[in-house]
Structure formats: C-alpha cells, structure tokens
Design a protein around this motif. Structure first.
Motif, PDB file in Angstrom:
ATOM      1  N   ILE A  81       0.840  -1.205   0.000  1.00 60.95           N
ATOM      2  CA  ILE A  81       0.000   0.000   0.000  1.00 60.95           C
ATOM      3  C   ILE A  81       0.873   1.251   0.000  1.00 60.95           C
ATOM      4  O   ILE A  81       0.601   2.222  -0.728  1.00 60.95           O
ATOM      5  N   LEU A  82       1.945   1.226   0.786  1.00 62.60           N
ATOM      6  CA  LEU A  82       2.859   2.367   0.827  1.00 62.60           C
ATOM      7  C   LEU A  82       3.503   2.600  -0.532  1.00 62.60           C
ATOM      8  O   LEU A  82       3.582   3.741  -1.020  1.00 62.60           O
ATOM      9  N   LEU A  83       3.969   1.521  -1.172  1.00 64.52           N
ATOM     10  CA  LEU A  83       4.564   1.642  -2.500  1.00 64.52           C
ATOM     11  C   LEU A  83       3.563   2.173  -3.517  1.00 64.52           C
ATOM     12  O   LEU A  83       3.910   2.962  -4.402  1.00 64.52           O
ATOM     13  N   LEU A  84       2.319   1.728  -3.417  1.00 65.70           N
ATOM     14  CA  LEU A  84       1.290   2.177  -4.350  1.00 65.70           C
ATOM     15  C   LEU A  84       1.074   3.687  -4.242  1.00 65.70           C
ATOM     16  O   LEU A  84       0.942   4.384  -5.257  1.00 65.70           O
ATOM     17  N   LEU A  85       1.053   4.203  -3.026  1.00 64.71           N
ATOM     18  CA  LEU A  85       0.899   5.639  -2.832  1.00 64.71           C
ATOM     19  C   LEU A  85       2.071   6.400  -3.432  1.00 64.71           C
ATOM     20  O   LEU A  85       1.895   7.454  -4.069  1.00 64.71           O
ATOM     21  N   ALA A 188       3.987   0.736  -9.286  1.00 64.77           N
ATOM     22  CA  ALA A 188       2.587   0.416  -9.005  1.00 64.77           C
ATOM     23  C   ALA A 188       2.333  -1.075  -9.181  1.00 64.77           C
ATOM     24  O   ALA A 188       1.628  -1.700  -8.380  1.00 64.77           O
ATOM     25  N   ALA A 189       2.928  -1.653 -10.236  1.00 61.05           N
ATOM     26  CA  ALA A 189       2.766  -3.090 -10.476  1.00 61.05           C
ATOM     27  C   ALA A 189       3.404  -3.903  -9.349  1.00 61.05           C
ATOM     28  O   ALA A 189       2.835  -4.899  -8.876  1.00 61.05           O
ATOM     29  N   GLU A 193       1.586  -6.494  -6.630  1.00 55.83           N
ATOM     30  CA  GLU A 193       2.075  -7.848  -6.339  1.00 55.83           C
ATOM     31  C   GLU A 193       2.297  -8.027  -4.839  1.00 55.83           C
ATOM     32  O   GLU A 193       1.985  -9.081  -4.279  1.00 55.83           O
ATOM     33  N   PHE A 194       2.850  -7.010  -4.191  1.00 53.49           N
ATOM     34  CA  PHE A 194       3.038  -7.054  -2.744  1.00 53.49           C
ATOM     35  C   PHE A 194       1.693  -7.255  -2.047  1.00 53.49           C
ATOM     36  O   PHE A 194       1.551  -8.115  -1.170  1.00 53.49           O
ATOM     37  N   ILE A 195       0.713  -6.424  -2.429  1.00 53.86           N
ATOM     38  CA  ILE A 195      -0.599  -6.486  -1.794  1.00 53.86           C
ATOM     39  C   ILE A 195      -1.277  -7.826  -2.059  1.00 53.86           C
ATOM     40  O   ILE A 195      -1.838  -8.449  -1.151  1.00 53.86           O
TER      41      ILE A 195
END
Length: 207
Positions: A81-85, A188-189, A193-195
């Motif tokens: 979630i942090l990476l996505l932001l 974002a990708a 994958e993390f999530i």
C-alpha cells in the motif's frame, strides 16, 4: 554454523531480492533536484538503514512480529500500500524530490528511509528471508557471518547510489522524466504484487 558455500547462496539470494541495481531508475526519480552532497547523504543513509533494518530482522524479527501479533503477510500488504501511494505521486508528476534550497535535511532523510530503504530495498521479502536464514544456525558464529553478509549487502546499496548520478546524466532531463513515469508504473505493479501476495497469505481461499 554453515559452510562458506551456504553463506554465499544466502548473499546471492538476498541480493536478488533486494535488487539494488534494478531500482537505479527509481533512485534517480526520488533524488532528482538534489545536490551531489545530498544525493551522497541519501545513499549513506539508505545503505545504513538497510543494514540496520535487516540486522534487527536477523536478531529480533520474528520475536517483534510475534509480540505485536503481526504476520509477514500483513507486513507485505502494508508495504505494498505504501509503494502504491508513492507510485501514484510519480505517475502524476508530483514526486517527492529535493531542491538545493532544502537545508534542514528532514525531507532528505525521509526519502532515504521511506520508500528507498524500506519497503523497496529492505522490504517484506528481504526481511522474511533474513528471518528464515537466521533459523539455519543457532550459535554466535552463524549470526556473526550473517551480519557480515548484511554489511556486504549494504555496501552494494551504497555503490548503487554512487552509480545512479552517472546514469542520470546520461539520460538527461527529458529521459529522466520519461523514466520517472515508467518507473512509477512499474512501482505500481510491484505494489499490487506485494498487496496480492500479502492478501493470499492472509486469506488462503483467495489463492
């Protein structure tokens, strides 16, 4: 205590997971606009942070997670979630970069630790791998060699930050902007994958 070959395999596996060379474009994106001195500071702080985070994971990782009732899957989801932001700010052209007028260094330190040190470099994958590798031995010698492996990894991270400005100069401003957008999409990708991996671990029925 394991033999030299086993520790070499541990180093290679962690290097592949951390992949400091692979995030050079992301390093460029988050350090654009910084002076050479501040980029060097970010590199030093990021490499030191990676070492400290993984050392804590080696010595106390499982105990800390168990104490707070946190699973590695929850940690992976939160990191995603942090990476996505972060990736969204890169895609819309509002990435958190520094200017030469920044003199307090607080924002510079923040970028060095989040997202560069964690969750990009010392993320859930690296932390969980270190925790698992810690269980391969129980004596002081094993933990000492594992600490040396982490030192070697932090040095490679520092060298990566030294290389990044050279790559940035070759790309130019337009090239750097293009790379920033592409890396935002890639980030974002990775975040998804993390999530997804974390959710599959938390809810096996989703797998």
């Amino acid at each position: 205590m394991l033999d030299f070959t086993e520790y070499t395999k541990i180093f290679i596996s962690l290097f592949a997971i951390i992949d400091p060379v692979g995030i050079i474009p992301i390093i460029i994106a988050f350090t654009a606009g910084m002076t050479a001195q501040k980029r060097e500071r970010v590199g030093r702080m990021a490499s030191l942070s990676v070492f400290v985070i993984l050392l804590v994971a080696l010595l106390l990782g499982e105990a800390v997670l168990n104490f707070f009732g946190i699973s590695i899957h929850s940690f992976r989801t939160a990191g995603g979630i942090l990476l996505l932001l972060m990736s969204i700010t890169m895609l819309i052209g509002n990435k958190p970069t520094m200017t030469p007028d920044d003199i307090d260094g607080d924002a510079t330190s923040s970028v060095a630790i989040v997202p560069l040190s964690t969750p990009l470099l010392a993320g859930p994958g690296a932390i969980s791998t270190v925790i698992l590798d810690a269980h391969k031995g129980s004596n002081i010698g094993h933990y000492g060699v594992m600490a040396l492996v982490l030192v070697a990894l932090s040095v490679t991270v520092w060298l990566t930050f030294l290389i990044a400005p050279w790559v940035s100069r070759r790309l130019g401003k337009i090239g750097s902007n293009i790379v920033t957008r592409l890396m935002g999409l890639l980030l974002a990708a990775i975040a998804v994958e993390f999530i997804a991996g974390g959710l599959r671990g938390l809810f096996p029925a989703l797998g």
